[in-house]
Motif scaffolding. Sequence first.
Motif, PDB file in Angstrom:
ATOM      1  N   UNK A 207       0.712  -1.142  -0.050  1.00 17.44           N
ATOM      2  CA  UNK A 207      -0.071  -0.030  -0.011  1.00 17.44           C
ATOM      3  C   UNK A 207       0.880   1.097   0.118  1.00 17.44           C
ATOM      4  N   UNK A 208       2.071   1.035   0.430  1.00 17.24           N
ATOM      5  CA  UNK A 208       3.072   2.207   0.375  1.00 17.24           C
ATOM      6  C   UNK A 208       3.551   2.733  -0.933  1.00 17.24           C
ATOM      7  N   UNK A 209       3.498   1.626  -1.752  1.00 17.75           N
ATOM      8  CA  UNK A 209       3.927   1.842  -3.104  1.00 17.75           C
ATOM      9  C   UNK A 209       3.087   1.759  -4.196  1.00 17.75           C
ATOM     10  N   UNK A 210       1.946   1.180  -4.100  1.00 19.24           N
ATOM     11  CA  UNK A 210       0.816   1.312  -4.977  1.00 19.24           C
ATOM     12  C   UNK A 210      -0.473   1.142  -4.276  1.00 19.24           C
ATOM     13  N   UNK A 211      -1.398   2.347  -4.612  1.00 21.54           N
ATOM     14  CA  UNK A 211      -2.715   2.257  -3.920  1.00 21.54           C
ATOM     15  C   UNK A 211      -3.510   3.198  -5.022  1.00 21.54           C
ATOM     16  N   UNK A 212      -4.283   2.728  -5.661  1.00 23.06           N
ATOM     17  CA  UNK A 212      -5.094   3.505  -6.677  1.00 23.06           C
ATOM     18  C   UNK A 212      -6.597   2.925  -6.662  1.00 23.06           C
TER      19      UNK A 212
ATOM     20  N   UNK B 268       0.310   8.807 -18.831  1.00 20.44           N
ATOM     21  CA  UNK B 268       0.457   8.707 -17.313  1.00 20.44           C
ATOM     22  C   UNK B 268      -0.128   7.423 -16.647  1.00 20.44           C
ATOM     23  N   UNK B 269       0.879   6.855 -15.616  1.00 21.74           N
ATOM     24  CA  UNK B 269       0.137   5.739 -15.013  1.00 21.74           C
ATOM     25  C   UNK B 269       0.296   5.989 -13.618  1.00 21.74           C
ATOM     26  N   UNK B 270      -0.764   6.395 -12.921  1.00 23.17           N
ATOM     27  CA  UNK B 270      -0.716   6.667 -11.386  1.00 23.17           C
ATOM     28  C   UNK B 270      -0.296   5.338 -10.628  1.00 23.17           C
ATOM     29  N   UNK B 271       0.587   5.598  -9.711  1.00 28.68           N
ATOM     30  CA  UNK B 271       0.979   4.579  -8.553  1.00 28.68           C
ATOM     31  C   UNK B 271       0.335   4.781  -7.119  1.00 28.68           C
ATOM     32  N   UNK B 272       0.275   6.154  -6.944  1.00 30.84           N
ATOM     33  CA  UNK B 272      -0.584   6.444  -5.575  1.00 30.84           C
ATOM     34  C   UNK B 272      -1.645   7.489  -5.737  1.00 30.84           C
ATOM     35  N   UNK B 273      -2.573   7.487  -5.263  1.00 32.32           N
ATOM     36  CA  UNK B 273      -3.594   8.467  -5.103  1.00 32.32           C
ATOM     37  C   UNK B 273      -4.112   8.567  -3.788  1.00 32.32           C
ATOM     38  N   UNK B 274      -4.717   9.735  -3.511  1.00 29.05           N
ATOM     39  CA  UNK B 274      -5.342   9.829  -2.094  1.00 29.05           C
ATOM     40  C   UNK B 274      -6.536   9.141  -2.404  1.00 29.05           C
TER      41      UNK B 274
END
Length: 409
Positions: free
Chosen positions: A4-9, A401-407
Motif C-alpha cells: 500500500x505504500x508503493x501502490x494504491x489507486x 501517465x500511470x498513477x501509482x499512488x492516489x489519495x
Amino acid sequence: MNNKDVLNVTSEIGRLKTVLLHRPGEEVENLTPDLMERLLFDDIPYLKIARQEHDAFAKILKDNGVEVLYLEELAAEAIEDKEVRERFIEQFLDEGKVMGKGLRKALKEYFTTMGNKELIDKMMAGVRKTELKEDKEESLSDMMSSDYPFVLDPMPNLYFTRDPFATIGTGITLNHMRTETRNRETIFAKYIFENHPRFKDAEVPMWFNRDEDTSLEGGDELILTDKVLAVGISQRTDAASLEKLARNIFNDGQTFETILAFDIPKSRAFMHLDTVFTMIDHDKFTIHPGIEGPLTVFSIRKGENGELNISKEEDVLENILAKYLELDKVTLIRCAGGDTIDSAREQWNDGSNTLAIAPGEVIVYSRNHVTNKLLEEAGIKLHIMPSSELSRGRGGPRCMSMPLLREKA
C-alpha cells in the motif's frame, strides 16, 4: 515494505501523489512513413518539441505536489545486479526474435559497452543495422541481405505509460498487449516490479500477467470508485481477459465489488475506453458522443464458488453510472459539445482523454479549446499543456501517465 505504500489507486480522481511517465526518446526519431502502420502511428512527432511538451506536462504535475517517476530510470535501476542485467538482455533479445547466433552475439557485445541507463534508452529506441560494426558482416550476412533497417524495432508508443501495466487497488495488471509491436513494452515493468528496490519486497499482487494468451491494455481500465471498476472490451482488450481480471481481484479481497464492462466499437477511433470516456469529478465525465448510441454495458459481480454473476444493463449510460456510483445523477460533457466537425477534430486529438490530479481538477491538451471551454463552464479547474507534437501519437494526458499512488477520493 507494505504494498500500500508503493501502490494504491482506488479512484480516477483522488489527489494524485505518485505517477510514472516516460520522456519520449530516440525511438520517436526511428519512425519512418513506411513503418508508421507497423508501429501504430499516424504521423511522426518532432522529438525536440515533443520533449519540451512532455517536460511541461511533468512540470504541471510536480508543481501540484505529484512525485514524478520515469520508466527509463526505474528500469535502469532495476538491472543494477549483473545477473539480473544479463537475464534481462537475454529475454529482451528472445522477445525481439533475435535468433541468429551471429546477430545475437554482435548485439550482446554492443550492449556490453553501455551503462544501464544507456542500455535501456537504446533498447527503447531500437537498433539500426548501421549501428553494428562492419567487421561483424560475415557472421551477420543473413541480416545484411534484408532491406529492413532495424535489427531491433523501436518502441515509439512507450510514452503512453498507461497501457503496459495498470495499477488497480494495491496490485497491478501486467498486460498482454494486443500487438506484437507493443507487447515487448511490458518487459520493463516486469523487471521493475521483480527487481527494483522500491517494489521488489512489496509483494505486489498481479491481477493479470503478460504471459496470458488474451489481451488487456491499461487504456481500457478505469477505476471509478473503490467499489466500481470500468473496463472496455475494445479493439485492444478481450472479454476473456476481463473475466480473468475479475476473478483475481474478487478473490483477493480488494474493495471492488462491481466491474462494468463497456463494449465499445472495435476500431482505431475508439481504440481504448479512455480515448472516449474519462472521469473528471465525482459526478462528471468527458465522453465522445459516438459511444452513447451503440454502447452496451455488462455488470460483473462475484458469485459463488469462484463464478461470476454477469448481467446486461438495460438503460442509458447516465443512469447506469448514477446507479453504480450511488448518485442522483451524473453529467456527461460531450467532446466539443457534440458538434459534428469540432467533436470529430477534437476527439482525434484526445479531447475526451483527461488526467485528473484531484476531484474536478484535470490536465488537458491546449489544442482542444472547444472542449476545454465547456469543461471550465462546468466548473472544472484546468491545467493546460502544449500538445502540437505529443498528440500526433493519438493519446492524451491520461494515456501518457500511470498513477501509482492516489489519495482516497
